[in-house]
Structures are given as structure tokens and as C-alpha cells.
Design a protein around this motif. Structure first.
Motif, short mmCIF file in Angstrom:
data_model
loop_
_atom_site.label_atom_id
_atom_site.label_comp_id
_atom_site.label_asym_id
_atom_site.label_seq_id
_atom_site.Cartn_x
_atom_site.Cartn_y
_atom_site.Cartn_z
N ALA A 1 10.55 -17.92 -10.27
CA ALA A 1 11.63 -18.21 -10.29
C ALA A 1 12.55 -17.09 -10.00
O ALA A 1 13.52 -17.20 -9.13
N ALA A 2 12.75 -16.27 -10.80
CA ALA A 2 13.46 -15.04 -10.96
C ALA A 2 13.07 -14.09 -9.58
O ALA A 2 14.28 -13.73 -8.80
N SER B 1 14.75 -16.27 -6.50
CA SER B 1 16.04 -16.35 -6.55
C SER B 1 16.64 -14.94 -6.01
O SER B 1 17.57 -14.66 -5.21
N PRO C 1 3.63 -16.40 -13.56
CA PRO C 1 4.18 -17.28 -14.73
C PRO C 1 5.44 -17.82 -14.18
O PRO C 1 6.29 -17.26 -13.38
N PRO C 2 5.87 -19.15 -14.31
CA PRO C 2 6.84 -19.91 -13.64
C PRO C 2 8.28 -19.11 -13.73
O PRO C 2 8.97 -19.08 -12.46
N LYS C 3 8.74 -18.69 -14.68
CA LYS C 3 10.11 -18.01 -14.80
C LYS C 3 10.18 -16.73 -14.03
O LYS C 3 10.99 -16.35 -13.52
N LEU C 4 8.87 -16.02 -14.31
CA LEU C 4 8.90 -14.64 -13.48
C LEU C 4 9.21 -15.18 -11.79
O LEU C 4 9.66 -14.40 -11.08
N GLU D 1 2.00 -19.97 -7.47
CA GLU D 1 2.46 -20.84 -8.40
C GLU D 1 1.25 -20.90 -9.37
O GLU D 1 1.19 -21.39 -10.59
N GLY E 1 14.86 -11.10 -10.70
CA GLY E 1 16.07 -10.92 -11.28
C GLY E 1 16.44 -9.69 -11.50
O GLY E 1 16.72 -8.93 -10.71
#
Length: 186
Positions: free
Chosen positions: A174-175, A178, A169-172, A165, A81
Motif C-alpha cells: 500500500a505504501a 501510494s 506484505p499488505p502495508k508495504l 499481493e 512511503g
């Protein structure tokens, strides 16, 4: 310090910043000969950044040389991100730099050369601490070493023989994914 402004006919897509200008002297038979060094950073605001160090008899020439070197030396850094993938240390000479990822909205909490490099790279949320020698060029190189020392989640997963996975960590993740997909599109 200050951003380099260019005429509108010659605008570039890069964020170009001057970190430091220094006057140096060479002692010769007739006295001292002065020249100037410029330390600059160039980034695209999307994860590519480079530093350059130029030297010339005049300040504008030194800055121009440094910008050309920085554009040539640009490197891609991993991002999740608007922050880093993980905490990382960088060293160069007697300078050490610690750079940590931060929560969205934190901003860049760093000083001097490290702040300029992170902002030019497009990192919007990070914490940094510079330790050891405060020499601008060593701090800048230590910051670049730290950014390049980051390990991408997919690379670590491959080395461990697992899927990302399973331990990221899932949010990391995902960022990170993306950010990588946006880079692939552009």
C-alpha cells in the motif's frame, strides 16, 4: 556537511548539499598547483537523487560543476512511503553500504555521505551502515548503487509470474502504490 545557499532570484526546486570539499595538488616544475574537488548530492525530496564530483581551480567553481553533473545524473529510486522497499547492499571499490527500511518515525540513522543522499532523496525513515573504506566518493557511489539495486514489488511479481499481493506484505504494498501514484500525478 553544509547546504549550499543561493540567492533568492536563482532558487531551484532541488535540495542541494555539499558532502565534501578536498584540496588536491599537482606537482609541476615551479612547485605545486592547487585545485579543489567537490562531492555533492542533489535531490528533489520525492525519490530522485544524483551525486556529482567536480574539480576546478577555485572552490565555488568546483561546487557549481559538481551540482551541474549531479542534476544531469539524477535517478529515480523506488520508495515505499518515506522509506525503502527492502533491505539492500551496495558496493563500490572497497566501500560497502547496507541500507534497511525503518518504521515510520525512526528517522534517518546513517552517517556522512549516506545520510546526505537519503535525506536529499526524500527518505525519512531508514537505517544504514557503512563498511570497508571510508572514502567519501566510494561510500556515496556505494549508497547510490544500493538505492538503484532495489527491486520494485511489481517487477518481482512479474518475474515470479504472480501478483504482488500474494507475497508482499499488505502495508508495504500500500505504501509503495501510494508513493507511485503520487509520482504519477506530479
Amino acid at each position: 556537511m553544509a547546504r549550499q545557499q543561493r540567492p533568492s532570484s536563482e532558487q531551484t526546486q532541488y535540495d542541494e548539499r555539499v558532502i565534501q570539499i578536498n584540496r588536491v595538488a599537482k606537482v609541476v616544475k615551479g612547485g605545486r598547483r592547487f585545485s579543489f574537488t567537490a562531492l555533492v548530492v542533489v535531490g528533489d525530496g520525492n525519490g530522485r537523487v544524483g551525486i556529482g564530483y567536480g574539480k576546478a581551480r577555485e572552490v565555488p567553481a568546483a561546487i557549481q560543476k559538481a551540482f551541474e553533473i549531479a542534476r544531469r545524473e539524477m535517478k529515480e529510486i523506488p520508495m515505499a512511503g518515506a522509506t525503502l522497499v527492502h533491505e539492500v547492499w551496495g558496493e563500490h571499490g572497497a566501500s560497502k553500504v547496507l541500507i534497511k527500511p525503518a518504521a515510520p518515525g525512526t528517522g534517518v540513522i546513517a552517517g556522512g555521505a549516506v545520510r546526505q543522499i537519503l535525506e536529499a532523496a526524500g527518505i525519512k525513515d531508514a537505517l544504514a551502515k557503512s563498511l570497508g573504506s571510508p572514502t567519501h566518493i566510494n561510500v556515496a557511489k556505494a549508497a547510490m548503487n544500493a538505492l538503484m539495486a532495489q527491486r520494485r514489488p511489481d517487477e518481482v511479481a512479474r518475474l515470479r509470474g504472480k501478483r504482488a499481493e500474494e507475497f508482499v506484505p499488505p502495508k508495504l504494498l500500500a505504501a509503495y502504490n501510494s508513493t507511485e501514484s503520487m509520482r504519477a500525478q506530479s
